[in-house]
Scaffold this active site. Structure first.
Site, PDB file in Angstrom:
ATOM      1  N   LEU A  94       0.838  -1.204   0.000  1.00  0.00           N
ATOM      2  CA  LEU A  94       0.000   0.000   0.000  1.00  0.00           C
ATOM      3  C   LEU A  94       0.872   1.253   0.000  1.00  0.00           C
ATOM      4  O   LEU A  94       1.028   1.906   1.014  1.00  0.00           O
ATOM      5  CB  LEU A  94      -0.932  -0.036   1.226  1.00  0.00           C
ATOM      6  CG  LEU A  94      -2.031   1.030   1.248  1.00  0.00           C
ATOM      7  CD1 LEU A  94      -2.833   1.013  -0.028  1.00  0.00           C
ATOM      8  CD2 LEU A  94      -2.907   0.860   2.442  1.00  0.00           C
ATOM      9  N   HIS A  95       1.485   1.559  -1.133  1.00  0.00           N
ATOM     10  CA  HIS A  95       2.187   2.840  -1.203  1.00  0.00           C
ATOM     11  C   HIS A  95       2.169   3.367  -2.622  1.00  0.00           C
ATOM     12  O   HIS A  95       1.697   2.709  -3.531  1.00  0.00           O
ATOM     13  CB  HIS A  95       3.603   2.747  -0.638  1.00  0.00           C
ATOM     14  CG  HIS A  95       4.447   1.661  -1.193  1.00  0.00           C
ATOM     15  ND1 HIS A  95       4.915   1.675  -2.483  1.00  0.00           N
ATOM     16  CD2 HIS A  95       4.912   0.530  -0.621  1.00  0.00           C
ATOM     17  CE1 HIS A  95       5.645   0.594  -2.659  1.00  0.00           C
ATOM     18  NE2 HIS A  95       5.661  -0.132  -1.558  1.00  0.00           N
TER      19      HIS A  95
END
Lengths: 565, 91
Positions: free
Chosen positions: B14-15
């Site tokens: 999640l980036h």
């Protein structure tokens, strides 16, 4: 009228007004508080307005950028208005801190947090620093960091340019480049030569030239003159004639006595390759495959890679195209492959070495190259960057053959590879000297550092000795294997017409350079016989300093003056 | 308080782009949504509309995260956000 002296890295004489590249924002003082003339609410409003403005500007840039660059800019735009960042800055404002200092500290805290996560997240700290610098500049009413824009063509003054700046430089508006730092192998120098812009680097005093000041830049002599007079105007006018007279390259590089020296181009995309073919390049001596990977968070897929390589191959049907496998690390970091926290990136896991920590990337790239090669008519050669030993060369050669790529070779840019070229060339078919890194490693001088420009010079006799040694090793390997083992140069040294003559004299068989340098190098090479080139090489080798070698050789090449080089 | 668990589908975790898409969607909702790693206390949950917080969360591919929100339409809102997390945006 004052004169500044630096290192000329790209020839040409121009006059124009200076625009300074805004530096990174100065840190607001620790403990800086807002005074009695304002309120916490007013400071918060200022912060919000700055955040909105920076977000809008980054969004605007994202819309104008290519798909990959756009994704990065979109994320950066969101950081500028990030609720967590604004919340922690607002807390500091309420405690009395100015908006500038508050956003600076809040940004530092975020950057530290990301840095502590390491790896990919640590790489993103530079985005946070960039956003913070933009917010502080906006709050102070100063121009945002980055290349300035202007309707009038100008001379860009900077400390040095980063690879990221080069993407936003509009070559139709920039007349020339002058920097206070950066050496002859810096990104500024490489960019200037690729764009054919006159440039002087490592000229102390450039930072103090006021915006709008008219200056004269001589990119061959390395001089910058503020408030130029009639003499400089005449010289600039003469350059316009000389550069037009230089004309084009006829497509066959040779010495005066007909010894053929194929002149190839360094390219980084299909577009570059088509321009190089139009400029008469006899092939590609260096295809930098990083173009396919830069600004990417993950490795591009096989179809995408093959299509990108194919585009380059198709520009040169029937000609040689030397593909350099991915050269990531040091000044070219890639989030999915390199570690930004290495203490010494130039001496770290870069180039071929990244294969030891991320196995698979190279094999997949070789497969994509082989596929593109099979579909095209180009004669595809493949070489690995940063090879240091014969066993690495052997392993790389075997990987290439396994994919059906039967012309494997290596870059010679680490001194150990130059010293053991005979052993290395037992295993692979050719060597290409990367003079930029070879110079940096031979002289132990960081190529980005302006203060080391004198050391970081490919005219250094030690560097030329290694070139000579590489050629001798290749000749010995050719004799013992009864196969040709050609040695070429694909570093910036090949684009310096006087040094190109010396390299040919040392036995280098092909020269690869920015397409813009082809006409000049061809013209100067055609003015000497092979024997004369060998004599000039002997002079340069015997010189005690780089400067002495350069001036002795230049003196014996009168054509340089005629061409304004 | 509504809760919804979701597994991060994005291969890079999640980036960056996945985080940007998610934070933007969370920011457009009329509710305050928080996010935390499964098993971490609710009071340590972070603002889901902050891309910097999401990056700091360090959620990798396959990690389970918990989304929380209060108020009208919370269930539907969490459902729509969870769908984003369960999609691989790099595919």
């Amino acid at each position: 009228m004052t004169k500044l002296t630096g290192v000329g890295v790209s020839p040409g004489r121009v006059i124009g007004p200076v625009l300074q590249m805004p530096g990174s924002a100065r840190e607001p003082l620790q403990g800086e508080t807002w005074g009695a003339d304002t309120t916490a609410e007013a400071e918060t409003v200022r912060l919000k307005a700055a955040s909105k403005a920076v977000q809008a500007e980054l969004k605007r840039r994202a819309d104008a950028a290519s798909k990959d660059a756009s994704a990065v800019l979109e994320a950066t735009a969101m950081m500028a208005a990030d609720p967590m960042l604004l919340k922690s800055a607002t807390k500091l404002i309420i405690a009395g801190t100015t908006a500038e200092r508050a956003v600076w500290e809040a940004g530092s805290a975020v950057a530290e947090m990301l840095l502590s996560l390491g790896g990919y997240m640590a790489e993103r700290t530079q985005d946070v620093h960039d956003v913070r610098a933009r917010l502080v500049a906006e709050l102070r009413g100063l121009p945002a960091p980055g290349i300035p824009t202007s309707d009038v063509p100008f001379i860009l003054a900077a400390e040095d340019l980063a690879p990221a700046d080069t993407a936003t430089l509009d070559a139709t508006k920039v007349l020339g480049l002058i920097t206070s730092s950066g050496g002859p192998q810096s990104h500024t120098a490489i960019l200037a030569r690729a764009l054919g812009l006159p440039a002087v680097v490592a000229a102390p005093g450039v930072e103090a030239i006021e915006a709008g000041t008219e200056v004269y830049v001589d990119g061959a002599a390395g001089s910058i003159i503020t408030g130029p007079g009639d003499e400089e105007r005449a010289l600039a006018a003469k350059w316009v004639e000389q550069s037009a007279a230089l004309g084009t390259f006829n497509g066959t590089g040779a010495t005066a006595d007909g010894h053929l020296v194929p002149l190839l181009a360094n390219v980084g995309s299909g577009k570059d390759a088509r321009a190089a073919a139009a400029a008469g390049a006899e092939g590609v001596g260096l295809l930098r495959t990083e173009f396919c990977f830069l600004d990417r968070e993950t490795e591009p897929g096989p179809d995408e890679q093959a299509a990108a390589y194919r585009e380059v191959f198709d520009a040169f049907p029937g000609s040689k195209v030397v593909v350099r496998t991915l050269d990531a690390g040091a000044d070219k970091p890639l989030p999915f492959l390199t570690d930004a926290t290495e203490p010494n990136p130039a001496l770290g896991v870069r180039g071929y070495r990244t294969g030891s920590v991320s196995p698979g990337v190279l094999t997949r790239q070789l497969k994509a190259i082989a596929r593109a090669a099979a579909e095209s008519e180009a004669e595809v050669w493949v070489m690995a960057p940063m090879i240091s030993t014969a066993s690495e060369a052997q392993a790389f050669g075997e990987m290439c053959l396994a994919e059906g790529l039967n012309r494997p070779g290596v870059m010679v840019e680490v001194p150990s590879a130059a010293l053991t070229s005979e052993a290395i060339l037992q295993h692979v078919g050719f060597a290409s000297l990367g003079t930029n890194d070879l110079t940096q490693y031979t002289m132990a001088a960081d190529r980005q550092l302006g203060q080391l420009a004198v050391l970081n010079d490919s005219w250094q006799p030690a560097v030329l000795q290694l070139v000579k040694h590489t050629v001798a090793g290749a000749e010995a390997a050719a004799a013992s294997t009864t196969t040709e083992k050609p040695v070429g140069v694909c570093g910036e040294a090949a684009a310096d017409p006087a040094l190109a003559v010396v390299l040919v004299g040392l036995g280098v068989q092909t020269l690869s350079m920015s397409a813009r340098a082809l006409p000049t190098v061809a013209a100067v090479l055609a003015s000497v016989t092979r024997h004369e080139a060998q004599e000039l090489a002997a002079l340069a080798l015997a010189a005690t300093t780089a400067e002495q070698g350069r001036s002795m050789v230049r003196e014996r090449l009168p054509i340089l003056e005629t061409l304004g080089q | 308080m509504s809760e919804r668990k979701a597994t991060v589908a994005s291969r890079v975790g999640l980036h960056a782009r996945p985080a940007a898409i998610f934070a933007e969607a969370a920011g457009e909702l009329p509710l305050e949504v928080t996010i935390s790693l499964d098993g971490e206390p609710a009071e340590d949950a972070m603002d889901a509309s902050s891309i910097l917080s999401l990056m700091g969360l360090g959620a990798s591919h396959g990690d389970v995260v918990v989304l929380r929100a209060d108020g009208d339409g919370a269930e539907e809102a969490l459902e729509s956000l969870a769908k984003i997390l369960e999609t691989d945006h790099d595919a």
